[in-house]
Motif scaffolding. Sequence first.
Motif, PDB file in Angstrom:
ATOM      1  N   ASN A 312      40.441  -3.773  16.789  1.00  0.00           N
ATOM      2  CA  ASN A 312      39.887  -2.464  17.148  1.00  0.00           C
ATOM      3  C   ASN A 312      40.847  -1.715  18.070  1.00  0.00           C
ATOM      4  O   ASN A 312      41.514  -2.311  18.932  1.00  0.00           O
ATOM      5  N   TYR A 314      41.360   1.572  20.783  1.00  0.00           N
ATOM      6  CA  TYR A 314      40.658   2.515  21.670  1.00  0.00           C
ATOM      7  C   TYR A 314      41.679   3.087  22.659  1.00  0.00           C
ATOM      8  O   TYR A 314      42.644   2.420  23.030  1.00  0.00           O
ATOM      9  N   GLU A 404      34.729  10.307  21.396  1.00  0.00           N
ATOM     10  CA  GLU A 404      33.784   9.677  20.484  1.00  0.00           C
ATOM     11  C   GLU A 404      32.415   9.617  21.149  1.00  0.00           C
ATOM     12  O   GLU A 404      32.301   9.461  22.371  1.00  0.00           O
ATOM     13  N   GLY A 410      32.540   4.526  15.602  1.00  0.00           N
ATOM     14  CA  GLY A 410      33.914   4.991  15.617  1.00  0.00           C
ATOM     15  C   GLY A 410      34.425   5.217  14.203  1.00  0.00           C
ATOM     16  O   GLY A 410      33.662   5.280  13.229  1.00  0.00           O
ATOM     17  N   THR A 442      38.330   4.239  18.271  1.00  0.00           N
ATOM     18  CA  THR A 442      37.551   5.173  19.097  1.00  0.00           C
ATOM     19  C   THR A 442      38.489   5.916  20.038  1.00  0.00           C
ATOM     20  O   THR A 442      39.286   5.314  20.752  1.00  0.00           O
ATOM     21  N   VAL A 445      37.334   6.667  24.478  1.00  0.00           N
ATOM     22  CA  VAL A 445      36.483   5.566  24.924  1.00  0.00           C
ATOM     23  C   VAL A 445      37.393   4.420  25.318  1.00  0.00           C
ATOM     24  O   VAL A 445      38.331   4.080  24.606  1.00  0.00           O
ATOM     25  N   TYR A 446      37.118   3.826  26.476  1.00  0.00           N
ATOM     26  CA  TYR A 446      37.984   2.784  27.009  1.00  0.00           C
ATOM     27  C   TYR A 446      37.193   1.497  27.163  1.00  0.00           C
ATOM     28  O   TYR A 446      36.004   1.506  27.450  1.00  0.00           O
ATOM     29  N   ARG A 447      37.917   0.420  26.999  1.00  0.00           N
ATOM     30  CA  ARG A 447      37.242  -0.852  27.195  1.00  0.00           C
ATOM     31  C   ARG A 447      36.976  -1.103  28.668  1.00  0.00           C
ATOM     32  O   ARG A 447      35.867  -1.393  29.064  1.00  0.00           O
ATOM     33  N   ARG A 456      34.038   7.339  29.809  1.00  0.00           N
ATOM     34  CA  ARG A 456      34.816   8.323  29.088  1.00  0.00           C
ATOM     35  C   ARG A 456      35.578   9.195  30.093  1.00  0.00           C
ATOM     36  O   ARG A 456      35.207   9.280  31.248  1.00  0.00           O
TER      37      ARG A 456
END
Length: 460
Positions: A312, A314, A404, A410, A442, A445-447, A456
Amino acid sequence: MSVFLRRLSPAVSAATVFKTAGEAFRVEVRALNTWGELTRNFGQESPGEVVTLIVGEAETLPVPNLAALDGTLGKFGQSCAEPQGGKACGEFFWPEVGTFSLAPSLSSGAYLGAENVVSAPLPYVGRFIPAWFEVAIDPGRFSSVPLSSDRTSCTGGRSWVYTGEPFGWERVAEVLITPKNRNGVTVQNYAGTPFQRIGADDIGFAPFPVEDEATARADGTPVEMEAALALATLSPDSIGSLIYSFAPGDEFRYPKTLNTRVSGYTPEPVFSLESLIDADGVTVLNPTEDLPENFKPEAGFEIRYGRIRLDNGYGPENMNLVIPLRAEVFGSGGFQLHQDETCWLYDLAENISVNFTDSAFTASQTGVIEVDASELTLEEGRPIVAAVEDNRLRLSAPTPSGAESAEAKGIYVELDTGNDWLKGFWDTDNPDTLVDPYAWATFGVYRGNDRIIYWREVRD
């Protein structure tokens, strides 16, 4: 003078078998007058006349090796089971396969100094067949050069083949089949002649899949190798033998399942020659001991359980987003980077599909970033990244920019690997089905920290 012996049609069939090559048979020679009656005083001369048997070619079935008879006639009037004047008998051996003609002639060439005594030859003696077949096996050698051109352009050998990937021969396996007479001498008149009564279909092997002695599946049972075999050939060589050759177009593979997800191993599949018999019933010397005969083709490579993985992606909405891509191989510690993989090619234009159903973005805002090269190569298991070359899978920064939705999954990104052996069991809803790798992208958007559910970037 006439020869009396079993006379047979020249037709080659099961009904025409007379003896095996080298097997003893009896010959009777009679000295006759013009009325066809025995001349009982023949052979009583001093010294007595001696008859020689002359071997010649049969009229319609010539043979490569017109071998001589081994044996002698006894004395006239004494040598037959029921001695009678004018008759001589003897035991003879012919070391070859096939048929021949036979004619008697005086050894002296002239009867009492006059003319030779001759008669029409017996046109066909036989058919003689092999006593048995001797078998020698060249197990052949597998090749790791890829057979599939789909996503692959390797032209040389690798040190591995993927589980599920087809591979072929570097040197085909061969069975040398040598027909022998009763004395164990190779006969020359069988292979490639009308007297050959064995074909490729008369040589039987254990059916595929076959077990492999190298390793076991996850459940402890032996791994198995499947095959798609082309037509084998059976052809004579120059020394009287026949060569059964597997086809260069044969394809082999180890099925890719969850149960075959094991560490790499050198393949050792067990081939088994189970039967070999010609139309006359000739087979190996000791069928119960000599068959089946097992052999294992050589292989200078490993079978490796691999896959292509997408992670994934991001990141901020104002920058291009990387979807990590790499080749993996299964080992003792699980899946790890397959650093030996430098040969698999992928095409961003053709192989990547993007779906915006579960995203706040649309196809008009972002998409896959193309690169100049139409096909991209992995280097040590990952896309090449250099100062002037970036072959990673990337999505362009959205235009217009945006973030997002927190509720959306996503952007769905899927890579068509082109081959089942590079797919994986990624679908939790269909855990037994191989599917292409996919990931979610995405923007905005951050982990971040795992304790934070969502965040965000908010502009001033």
